[in-house]
Design an enzyme around this catalytic site. Structure first.
Site, PDB file in Angstrom:
ATOM      1  CG  ASP A   1      -2.308   0.464   0.943  1.00 14.97           C
ATOM      2  OD1 ASP A   1      -2.682   0.495  -0.229  1.00 14.97           O
ATOM      3  OD2 ASP A   1      -3.027   0.803   1.897  1.00 14.97           O
TER       4      ASP A   1
ATOM      5  CG  ASP B   1      -7.844   0.628   2.122  1.00 13.16           C
ATOM      6  OD1 ASP B   1      -6.785  -0.013   2.188  1.00 13.16           O
ATOM      7  OD2 ASP B   1      -7.985   1.626   1.384  1.00 13.16           O
TER       8      ASP B   1
END
Length: 377
Positions: free
Chosen positions: A219, A265
């Site tokens: 990420d 997420d």
């Protein structure tokens, strides 16, 4: 939903950019607060209910609801596969026409979205059917080979009520296909997230730490190191993100200045939180300490993401804040309670794993034989 292949986790909470190069008027503080608050709520719903449904899924015997177990090897490969998929999409958008790519992806997610939404609403819709509803059972079975070599490819059981749910979900699917409306997008996104949390199971806490740690690096690199993730997130017209308009108060349902949150997420921390709920239940203490701790940690992490994004006006890798919170808080609680060993020794076996089934049978037979020997003595 296989989030590693079909959903290459866009990984950022972000304020939507201007469309067609036109400068939008700044959003009001009320509109921004409403958008971020709604994103937070939409992220929490599939995690909470998906975790509860994962417990039933782990105990269930229905072949159509069997969970997919993620091992440590799968977890280690996940960031690599996700990176390849993300980079591949980025290159596709750079080389080929964005319009045609999104048309193909829309058809693909149209089918997936209908199935996911149907599976999501089925338990709720069952409460609304009358007692005398003519409900018939069906089974979709595909096999290959014959005799002893016969192997099941698809074994899906459903009934008339499921077909009704499929019809209702198809209406949402057509709405999304024709209008790409943000509400239809969110209905599919919530369904994907809930199904992911429910059906993707980590086999132990160590695997969860490997998965979250790997995606933490993934990420950060793809958001801060390159513009790949943000570009794909903005170009990709598919329900792989939750969105909410910051100008809803000014433009109503036709608002178009969106804040967004990638489904990765939600799903990735969600399957770890669901694992901790199943661990809580395995302790047989009638408490859900680790579940509530990790759930609160997720709220803290996502809230911190939104706050920092709002301050710096830049897309944020949400897992940068979610991973330390979701792993750190439960481990601190385990240290305080002296249950670290129990936490990391907790293991879930895949119901689809023949070796696990064989071991279970052998263990049962051994226990039975020992019992007989004692009786004979």
């Amino acid at each position: 939903m296989d989030s590693a292949l079909s959903d290459p986790h866009n990984g950022s909470a972000e304020a939507g950019g201007p469309a067609n190069g036109k400068t939008r008027p700044p959003s009001t503080p009320e509109g921004i607060a409403l958008a971020y608050g709604s994103l937070l709520l939409m992220a929490l719903l599939p995690i909470f209910f998906g975790a509860l449904r994962s417990v039933r899924c782990a105990r269930g015997k229905n072949a159509s609801d069997m969970p997919e177990t993620i091992t440590s090897r799968d977890a280690a490969r996940f960031p690599i596969v996700a990176s390849c998929a993300l980079l591949g999409l980025y290159l596709f958008f750079k080389i080929f026409s964005q319009e045609y790519i999104n048309l193909l992806l829309s058809m693909y997610f149209f089918v997936l979205g209908i199935l996911a939404l149907s599976h999501t609403i089925s338990p709720f819709m069952n409460k609304f059917f009358p007692v005398n509803f003519p409900n018939r059972q069906y089974q979709l079975l595909f096999t290959q080979g014959s005799g002893e070599n016969k192997e099941e490819i698809i074994n899906y059981e459903f009934d008339t009520k499921d077909l009704v749910c499929l019809g209702l979900s198809s209406i949402v699917g057509v709405w999304y296909l024709l209008r790409k409306h943000w509400i239809a997008n969110n209905l599919f996104g919530l369904a994907f997230s809930l199904n992911g949390v429910e059906l993707l199971h980590l086999n132990n806490v160590s695997t969860g730490c490997i998965l979250l740690g790997g995606l933490f690096i993934y990420d950060v690199f793809w958001v801060f190191g390159t513009n790949v993730m943000v570009t794909v997130a903005k170009s990709f017209e598919a329900p792989i993100k939750l969105v909410f308009p910051q100008d809803l108060l000014e433009k109503g349902l036709e608002a178009d200045n969106f804040a967004m949150l990638g489904l990765g997420d939600v799903v990735i921390p969600g399957i770890f939180i669901a694992l901790l709920l199943r661990f809580d239940i395995s302790l047989k203490k009638n408490t859900h300490t680790y579940f509530y701790t990790s759930f609160a940690a997720y709220i803290f992490g996502l809230g911190l993401t939104i706050f920092i994004m709002h301050i710096f006006k830049h897309a944020q890798p949400a897992l940068l804040y979610l991973v330390p919170a979701c792993i750190g808080f439960p481990i601190l609680v385990a240290l305080a309670k002296g249950e670290v060993t129990e936490m990391f020794s907790y293991e879930e076996s895949s119901p689809k794993d023949p070796a696990a089934v064989t071991e279970s049978k052998e263990g049962t037979e051994a226990s039975a034989s020992k019992g007989l020997e004692k009786k004979e003595k």
